[in-house]
Design a protein around this motif. Structure first.
Motif, PDB file in Angstrom:
ATOM      1  N   THR A1015       0.833  -1.204   0.000  1.00 24.22           N
ATOM      2  CA  THR A1015       0.000   0.000   0.000  1.00 24.22           C
ATOM      3  C   THR A1015       0.866   1.251   0.000  1.00 24.22           C
ATOM      4  OG1 THR A1015      -1.742  -1.188   1.191  1.00 24.22           O
ATOM      5  CG2 THR A1015      -1.835   1.213   1.215  1.00 24.22           C
ATOM      6  N   LEU A1016       1.959   1.228   0.797  1.00 25.11           N
ATOM      7  CA  LEU A1016       2.869   2.373   0.807  1.00 25.11           C
ATOM      8  C   LEU A1016       3.546   2.559  -0.552  1.00 25.11           C
ATOM      9  CD1 LEU A1016       4.555   1.926   4.316  1.00 25.11           C
ATOM     10  CD2 LEU A1016       2.827   3.603   3.657  1.00 25.11           C
ATOM     11  N   ALA A1017       3.985   1.449  -1.127  1.00 25.87           N
ATOM     12  CA  ALA A1017       4.626   1.539  -2.444  1.00 25.87           C
ATOM     13  C   ALA A1017       3.641   2.017  -3.514  1.00 25.87           C
ATOM     14  CB  ALA A1017       5.205   0.182  -2.826  1.00 25.87           C
ATOM     15  N   GLU A1018       2.397   1.554  -3.418  1.00 20.14           N
ATOM     16  CA  GLU A1018       1.381   1.969  -4.380  1.00 20.14           C
ATOM     17  C   GLU A1018       1.093   3.464  -4.270  1.00 20.14           C
ATOM     18  OE1 GLU A1018      -3.378   1.110  -5.100  1.00 20.14           O
ATOM     19  OE2 GLU A1018      -2.118  -0.418  -4.095  1.00 20.14           O
ATOM     20  N   ASN A1019       0.995   3.956  -3.034  1.00 20.73           N
ATOM     21  CA  ASN A1019       0.744   5.396  -2.850  1.00 20.73           C
ATOM     22  C   ASN A1019       1.917   6.224  -3.346  1.00 20.73           C
ATOM     23  OD1 ASN A1019      -1.719   4.845  -1.682  1.00 20.73           O
ATOM     24  ND2 ASN A1019      -0.888   4.809   0.400  1.00 20.73           N
ATOM     25  N   GLU A1020       3.116   5.704  -3.119  1.00 19.80           N
ATOM     26  CA  GLU A1020       4.302   6.427  -3.606  1.00 19.80           C
ATOM     27  C   GLU A1020       4.308   6.494  -5.132  1.00 19.80           C
ATOM     28  OE1 GLU A1020       9.197   6.166  -3.293  1.00 19.80           O
ATOM     29  OE2 GLU A1020       7.916   4.785  -2.159  1.00 19.80           O
ATOM     30  N   THR A1021       3.977   5.397  -5.771  1.00 14.25           N
ATOM     31  CA  THR A1021       3.937   5.383  -7.233  1.00 14.25           C
ATOM     32  C   THR A1021       2.864   6.324  -7.766  1.00 14.25           C
ATOM     33  OG1 THR A1021       4.682   3.075  -7.188  1.00 14.25           O
ATOM     34  CG2 THR A1021       3.743   3.891  -9.249  1.00 14.25           C
ATOM     35  N   ARG A1022       1.712   6.351  -7.105  1.00 12.72           N
ATOM     36  CA  ARG A1022       0.647   7.266  -7.517  1.00 12.72           C
ATOM     37  C   ARG A1022       1.114   8.729  -7.402  1.00 12.72           C
ATOM     38  NH1 ARG A1022      -4.480   4.967  -7.895  1.00 12.72           N
ATOM     39  NH2 ARG A1022      -4.645   2.834  -7.063  1.00 12.72           N
ATOM     40  N   GLN A1039      -0.008  -0.843 -11.750  1.00 12.01           N
ATOM     41  CA  GLN A1039      -0.985  -1.905 -11.945  1.00 12.01           C
ATOM     42  C   GLN A1039      -0.502  -3.219 -11.331  1.00 12.01           C
ATOM     43  OE1 GLN A1039      -4.047  -1.581 -13.139  1.00 12.01           O
ATOM     44  NE2 GLN A1039      -3.690   0.622 -13.425  1.00 12.01           N
ATOM     45  N   LEU A1040       0.789  -3.481 -11.431  1.00 12.29           N
ATOM     46  CA  LEU A1040       1.334  -4.703 -10.831  1.00 12.29           C
ATOM     47  C   LEU A1040       1.235  -4.641  -9.305  1.00 12.29           C
ATOM     48  CD1 LEU A1040       2.803  -7.399 -11.173  1.00 12.29           C
ATOM     49  CD2 LEU A1040       4.976  -6.127 -11.165  1.00 12.29           C
ATOM     50  N   GLN A1041       1.540  -3.491  -8.736  1.00 10.64           N
ATOM     51  CA  GLN A1041       1.426  -3.346  -7.286  1.00 10.64           C
ATOM     52  C   GLN A1041      -0.007  -3.524  -6.818  1.00 10.64           C
ATOM     53  OE1 GLN A1041       3.104   0.539  -6.770  1.00 10.64           O
ATOM     54  NE2 GLN A1041       5.233  -0.203  -6.630  1.00 10.64           N
ATOM     55  N   ILE A1042      -0.948  -2.977  -7.562  1.00  4.03           N
ATOM     56  CA  ILE A1042      -2.354  -3.133  -7.201  1.00  4.03           C
ATOM     57  C   ILE A1042      -2.764  -4.596  -7.273  1.00  4.03           C
ATOM     58  CG2 ILE A1042      -4.719  -2.577  -7.896  1.00  4.03           C
ATOM     59  CD1 ILE A1042      -3.693   0.140  -8.840  1.00  4.03           C
ATOM     60  N   GLN A1043      -2.284  -5.286  -8.302  1.00  2.90           N
ATOM     61  CA  GLN A1043      -2.633  -6.690  -8.474  1.00  2.90           C
ATOM     62  C   GLN A1043      -2.063  -7.544  -7.343  1.00  2.90           C
ATOM     63  OE1 GLN A1043      -1.372  -8.298 -12.215  1.00  2.90           O
ATOM     64  NE2 GLN A1043      -2.193 -10.346 -11.798  1.00  2.90           N
ATOM     65  N   GLN A1047      -4.104  -9.639  -4.422  1.00  2.00           N
ATOM     66  CA  GLN A1047      -3.895 -11.059  -4.163  1.00  2.00           C
ATOM     67  C   GLN A1047      -3.569 -11.314  -2.691  1.00  2.00           C
ATOM     68  OE1 GLN A1047      -0.833 -12.232  -6.914  1.00  2.00           O
ATOM     69  NE2 GLN A1047      -2.209 -12.216  -8.696  1.00  2.00           N
ATOM     70  N   ALA A1048      -2.760 -10.445  -2.112  1.00  2.00           N
ATOM     71  CA  ALA A1048      -2.423 -10.607  -0.701  1.00  2.00           C
ATOM     72  C   ALA A1048      -3.653 -10.421   0.188  1.00  2.00           C
ATOM     73  CB  ALA A1048      -1.329  -9.619  -0.306  1.00  2.00           C
ATOM     74  N   GLU A1049      -4.479  -9.435  -0.149  1.00  5.86           N
ATOM     75  CA  GLU A1049      -5.701  -9.222   0.635  1.00  5.86           C
ATOM     76  C   GLU A1049      -6.652 -10.400   0.503  1.00  5.86           C
ATOM     77  OE1 GLU A1049      -7.166  -5.578  -0.869  1.00  5.86           O
ATOM     78  OE2 GLU A1049      -5.893  -4.304   0.420  1.00  5.86           O
ATOM     79  N   SER A1050      -6.750 -10.937  -0.713  1.00  2.00           N
ATOM     80  CA  SER A1050      -7.618 -12.095  -0.923  1.00  2.00           C
ATOM     81  C   SER A1050      -7.100 -13.309  -0.149  1.00  2.00           C
ATOM     82  CB  SER A1050      -7.715 -12.406  -2.423  1.00  2.00           C
ATOM     83  OG  SER A1050      -8.459 -13.578  -2.643  1.00  2.00           O
ATOM     84  N   ALA A1051      -5.773 -13.499  -0.173  1.00  2.00           N
ATOM     85  CA  ALA A1051      -5.200 -14.627   0.571  1.00  2.00           C
ATOM     86  C   ALA A1051      -5.431 -14.471   2.070  1.00  2.00           C
ATOM     87  CB  ALA A1051      -3.711 -14.746   0.263  1.00  2.00           C
ATOM     88  N   LYS A1052      -5.309 -13.258   2.562  1.00  4.76           N
ATOM     89  CA  LYS A1052      -5.522 -13.006   3.995  1.00  4.76           C
ATOM     90  C   LYS A1052      -6.963 -13.312   4.401  1.00  4.76           C
ATOM     91  CE  LYS A1052      -5.512  -9.228   7.356  1.00  4.76           C
ATOM     92  NZ  LYS A1052      -6.990  -9.186   7.461  1.00  4.76           N
TER      93      LYS A1052
END
Length: 1181
Positions: A1015-1022, A1039-1043, A1047-1052
């Motif tokens: 999430t931190l990396a995604e916000n930084e990229t945005r 897009q890769l970070q979001i994907q 996946q991590a959220e779904s696995a959790k």
């Protein structure tokens, strides 16, 4: 004008004397109908202003069974309880019950300041916390209640009550009249009026004055008392303007707080719409108010059989709410519901600081475990805003108070982390509501001698037998699971967190044992039980007195041990009949041990308790109960808890004078010195040493008294288990010859060559024939010592034993290793051996695995925590040759049924064990048809090992126990559990797999951290894209970070459900096995009919011959055929199990998690020794 009418004593006596006997005098129980005299002339009434109406004797009067208690003055109307004459808490056999406390005088200070202290309640608050009594609490006297009425009443009694009510409707009787100020007609401009109000047995009428009343009613023609027949009952000889309300529409009659002469009547104004209205009556004196309420309440009780004001819509909403909480025992039973007025106070809006009394109409409903206060017209949000809470556990009820002056019932509920809350309800069904609550609670705690609440009411409410709702004798755990669920409702807990097992005891056929295991972790909950969870479990044990053995072993009780009770906390634990104890655990143990007369064993090993020097510590309390001679406790395990000097002294005193001689005592690792151990041994030695069977004084001091231990060996002739680890004591063979030991633990005691020789000499004596377990771990033994002991055991012919050689420097002298491997290869080994936490070099390990391939006696082997020294210093992994040897062993060995290969940690915290490399060896298990139990705990092979095991489980149909806990540090993912679940879809044999709590917890933590970082990396990229315009590469990275984050959220979110599916598959296999075993037992009870193969062959030839001539052969019915010899042939089989298995109808035997070894596991099974011809044991010398 006269203010009210009354009755003279002479008129009352003539009225009663002239009354004819009732036709249903012997049957009417629930409702007492009162026949009132008519009004006398005004002149007579003026001189007898203060006289009251007297009621006649009820057709089934119970005053002979109780002391006469008048709630009001002696001449007031005595009303019978409508359906119930309540409260002796009946025992489960409904013959005897214990009396609850009651009030004897409503004018006494007990009503203004109720004392909730009594000697037979579960929450006694009395006396300073200064001392603990050595005597048991006062037990209330046993009262024969067979003569008391039962609740609920029978159908005949209900019919008699309805007949009496119909007879009551056939006449109109004037009961009471006086000047009353009321607000009957409410409007914005209307004011209160003062009118002359007349009460009949059916109506409330109003007149401008007394003269108007006389003219309208025309009941004053003579001095004779008379009644007016009415047909139909609803008609009365007055105009509509005089009518106020019908008596059978009254919901509640209750006094208004703060106003001395005012009371309130809530009634149903519109019967079709069920609209509730109210009227306030103000009279001239408190005595007049008392008379009005008494007469009104007496009349409303007569009509209670038809005053069910709960609408069908309210009942449907209630059913939906209770179904949501699974609180409906049987959908065919009608839910107990009552319309009531909820009374509460809130601050006025004028900022005056004064309170305003609010009256809210609600529906009171009773579920299996809770009391519900449900809305009638308001939305749920507004309803909760007004009343604060709409659900209370039945077992959270602290007291019920009904003073008898009005219909107000005060219910006091305990709350979690808050003061107790009092709920005031006003209903004409108050007595019936009390009985319904009492019966619901009694069905949960039928075995406990006193109810878990206090009832303050008159004897005519208390003296009632409660008929049980369910027969707990037909329940496997005697209602313990229901009781725990009820306490979970009281504490607002999740019952799924509790991990326990109920099983039968070995010593008795009808005894039960209970084991509490570490908590289930649900939705990232705590790893240990909270204080309220432990208190709920303790209270459930307190009120279910059926268990002979209770174990809290390995459960952290520090939360409840450090809990200091407070007097203003409703859940604060206090000792029944004794002094207040601040330690909650101590108080709970005191009550648990004291009241469970069946309790014989208590296991508190590794519970993290003790350490307190107080005389009120839990261990001191146990000694105190033993000194009271009121318990049969004779087995006490306190291993690895810190004991103080006061604890030891209390235990020694208790052991010395206990009612039953102590049989099992375990105080290992309790920090005792030599003098304290001598104190305990002296108490055992002096009390009755012949009863001692189990003694564990390990890991305390290495300087114990040799004379005391020798005395135990010599005097305790029934001793079969003794553990002397790290005690510095070695018994001589002559002393051991006097015993019949089954377990001898000499671990962590250094043994020299001479000691080993002496031990071998004792092993070949006849006294060794009883030994089943010999522990020699940490004794400094080398390979030569181990070999000598194995040869001695082989000579003794007692091969069905377990020998533990763990933590010994076996490889210190390598010259003895070849002879040890040869002895193992020649099957000079017992049934079970342990080599835990040994340091192996790869060559020695390979030779050891080679020697096991031809072994034919070893069934159980424990190699947990092995530390393998690699042959190559450049690599720390286990060599491929070692893994191949292990794979060959798993494939070729035909005797080994249980194997432990768990990992561990060394003194520096580094992981030890075979690790991920052993995954390739697991494939050999696919065709192993001998191994039943495999423990791979802490190996940490991750998804690689889980994948290998999944492939094995698809083929292997022998493995019944598998432990793969603690095998991941970000290695076992949701994919691994998904593959394991898919494998179990075709495996119906694996019945025990401990829930991977550690792995699940670690994986969820890893996923949380990964989501946070992504999430931190995604916000930084945005941010970079927004401020620099971005590029295609950065957008692709986003897009890769979001994907990846998705996946991590779904696995959790899904990993817990995948683990749950695995556990459901294991539970399915358990139930399948239980069904098969039930069929085996059923077939064993049927007479055996041998199959006649020759006759079957001849019949087949005959059928072929008949078919040749076109004749249809006779068809045999299923009953005429011989049943198959294979039990599995009679059960329809599919690829996923038995097709006709209804798992929902099969009752589970235990409530434990899948991690608990089942009774079908190979653990604990009896071993038939392998008859090896030991003709030349010296050949391996």
């Amino acid at each position: 004008m006269l203010k009210n009418f009354g009755f003279s004593d002479s008129t009352r006596r003539k009225t009663v004397a002239s009354r004819p006997p009732s036709s249903n005098r012997s049957t009417l129980l629930s409702h007492r109908t009162s026949i009132f005299s008519t009004l006398s002339r005004a002149s007579t009434a003026a001189t007898e202003d203060d006289q009251s109406v007297s009621s006649y004797k009820h057709p089934r009067d119970y005053s002979q069974h109780r002391p006469s208690m008048s709630v009001h003055s002696s001449d007031s109307i005595r009303s019978a309880p409508l359906r119930t004459n309540t409260s002796l808490s009946a025992l489960s056999n409904d013959v005897y019950a214990y009396r609850s406390s009651s009030i004897s005088d409503p004018t006494s200070p007990a009503l203004s300041q109720i004392n909730l202290s009594r000697s037979n309640t579960s929450n006694t608050m009395m006396g300073p916390p200064s001392m603990i009594p050595l005597s048991p609490p006062h037990t209330p006297g046993v009262v024969d209640v067979s003569q008391f009425p039962a609740y609920p009443p029978s159908n005949a009694e209900k019919l008699a009550a309805r007949n009496a009510m119909n007879q009551h409707d056939s006449t109109i009787n004037v009961v009471y009249a006086s000047d009353v100020t009321h607000d009957f007609e409410r409007s914005l401009l209307s004011k209160t009026k003062k009118e002359y109000v007349v009460l009949t047995n059916q109506h409330l009428l109003r007149f401008k004055n007394q003269q108007k009343a006389n003219q309208s009613l025309d009941l004053f023609a003579s001095n004779q008392s008379r009644s007016i027949p009415v047909s139909p009952p609803s008609k009365i000889f007055t105009s509509k303007d005089h009518f106020m309300l019908r008596v059978d529409k009254i919901i509640a009659i209750h006094a208004v707080g703060g106003v001395s002469y005012t009371f309130r009547i809530d009634y149903v104004a519109d019967e079709e719409a069920r609209q509730v209205s109210s009227v306030h009556y103000t009279v001239d004196s408190s005595n007049d108010r008392l008379k009005w309420m008494d007469r009104l309440r007496s009349l409303t009780r007569v009509y209670l059989p038809r005053t069910q004001f709960v609408s069908r819509q309210d009942r449907l909403r209630c059913t939906e709410r209770l179904s949501r909480h699974k609180e409906i025992a049987d959908m065919n039973d009608e839910i107990v519901m009552h319309k009531a007025i909820f009374r509460y106070k809130r601050l006025k809006s004028d900022n005056s600081g004064q309170y305003k009394e609010i009256f809210l109409t609600i529906n009171v409903a009773l579920g299996k475990f809770s009391i519900y206060l449900l809305p009638t017209e308001q939305s749920d949000e507004d309803h909760i805003k007004n009343i604060g809470r709409d659900r209370y556990g039945l077992l959270a009820l602290q007291s019920m108070i009904l003073d008898g002056n009005d219909d107000t019932l005060r219910l006091k509920f305990r709350q979690v982390q808050a003061d107790s809350k009092t709920v005031e309800l006003a209903t004409s069904h108050c007595e019936e509501l009390i009985q319904d609550i009492r019966r619901a609670i009694h069905s949960l705690v039928p075995l406990y001698p006193t109810p878990p609440y206090q009832l303050v009411a008159n004897d005519n409410i208390q003296n009632v037998r409660m008929l049980p709702m369910t027969d707990i004798s037909k329940i496997d755990d005697f209602g313990f699971s229901r009781l725990l669920e009820a306490y979970c409702a009281a504490f607002n807990l999740n019952k799924a967190r509790f991990n326990y097992m109920v099983d039968s005891t070995v010593d008795t056929d009808d005894g039960l044992s209970l084991e509490l295991h570490p908590a289930h972790e649900i939705n990232e909950s705590s790893q240990v039980y909270t204080r309220y969870e432990l208190l709920a479990f303790m209270r459930s044990l307190r009120h279910n007195t059926t268990f002979r053995k209770i174990s809290f072993a390995n459960v952290d009780l520090s939360e409840i041990n450090s809990w200091s009770g407070k007097r203003d906390d409703g859940w604060t634990v206090t000792i029944d009949g004794g002094q207040h104890v601040e330690n909650v655990l101590a108080s709970e143990l005191y009550t648990l041990i004291l009241h469970n007369k069946k309790l014989r064993g208590l296991d508190l090993s590794d519970c993290n308790i003790g350490g307190s020097k107080s005389t009120h510590s839990p261990i001191c309390i146990i000694g105190t109960v033993l000194q009271s001679k009121q318990t049969g406790l004779n087995s006490l395990h306190l291993k690895n808890n810190t004991l103080s000097a006061n604890d030891v002294d209390a235990l020694a005193r208790g052991i010395l004078v206990a009612r039953k001689a102590i049989r099992e005592l375990a105080v290992s690792g309790c920090g005792l010195d030599a003098m304290q151990i001598d104190t305990l041994l002296q108490a055992v030695y002096m009390r009755s040493p012949g009863h001692m069977k189990y003694l564990d004084i390990s890991s305390n001091t290495n300087s114990i008294s040799v004379a005391q231990v020798d005395g135990i060996f010599r005097r305790c002739n029934r001793l079969d288990h003794i553990r002397l680890r790290s005690c510095g004591y070695l018994p001589d063979p002559m002393t051991l010859d006097l015993t019949k030991l089954e377990t001898l633990d000499l671990g962590l005691t250094p043994l020299s060559d001479e000691h080993v020789l002496t031990l071998c000499q004792w092993i070949i004596t006849p006294s060794f024939a009883n030994i089943k377990s010999l522990h020699l771990d940490g004794c400094g033994l080398h390979a030569g010592h181990v070999r000598d002991i194995l040869i001695a055991i082989a000579r003794s012919k007692n091969m069905a034993i377990h020998v533990d050689f763990s933590q010994n420097p076996i490889f210190r002298h390598t010259n003895h290793l070849p002879r040890l491997w040869y002895a193992i290869m020649q099957s000079y080994t017992p049934y079970s051996m342990g080599f835990r936490e040994l340091e192996w070099d790869e060559n020695s390990l390979q030779e050891f695995l080679d020697s096991l391939m031809d072994n034919e006696t070893l069934v159980k082997l424990d190699l947990s925590g092995m530390r393998v020294l690699p042959s190559s210093r450049q690599s720390g992994a286990v060599g491929s040759d070692t893994i191949k040897k292990l794979a060959t062993l798993l494939e070729r060995n035909k005797k080994l049924q249980e194997l432990h290969l768990s990992g561990g940690e060394d003194e520096n915290g580094a992981r030890i064990g075979l690790g991920k490399a052993m995954s390739s060896a697991l494939s050999a298990l696919a065709y192993n048809n001998v191994l039943k139990k495999l423990v791979l705990r802490g190996v940490r092979f991750g998804d690689v090992g889980i994948t290998a095991l999944a492939d094995v489980l698809r083929i292997n149909q022998t493995l019944t126990y598998l432990d793969i806990e603690d095998n991941s540090v970000s290695l076992v993912t949701i994919d691994g559990y998904r593959m394991l679940n898919e494998a179990l879809m075709t495996n119906n044999v694996l019945m025990t797999l401990p829930r991977p709590r550690i792995d699940l917890r670690n994986q969820i933590a890893q996923l949380k951290e990964a989501i946070r970082e992504l999430t931190l990396a995604e916000n930084e990229t945005r941010y970079i894209i927004a401020n620099s315009g971005g590029s295609d590469t950065r957008r692709a990275r986003l897009q890769l970070q979001i994907q990846v984050r998705s996946q991590a959220e779904s696995a959790k979110e899904r990993i817990t459900s995948e683990v749950d599916k695995v556990m459901m598959a294991i539970d399915r296999n358990k139930k399948l096995w239980e069904r098969v075993q039930a069929q085996v037992r059923l077939q064993a009870q049927q007479p055996y009919v041998p199959r006649n193969d020759y006759a079957d062959h001849m019949m087949n030839d005959l059928n072929d011959t008949i078919s040749m001539f076109g004749i249809n052969p006779p068809t045999l019915s299923q009953d005429q055929r011989t049943p198959p010899s294979d039990v599995y042939a009679s059960v329809p089989w599919t690829s996923t199990g038995f097709s006709d298995v209804d798992y929902s109808t099969i009752p589970p035997r235990s409530m434990s998690n899948p991690g608990t070894p089942s009774e079908h596991s190979s653990v604990g099974s009896q071993f038939v020794p392998y008859n090896h011809p030991y003709n030349k044991p010296d050949s391996v010398m």
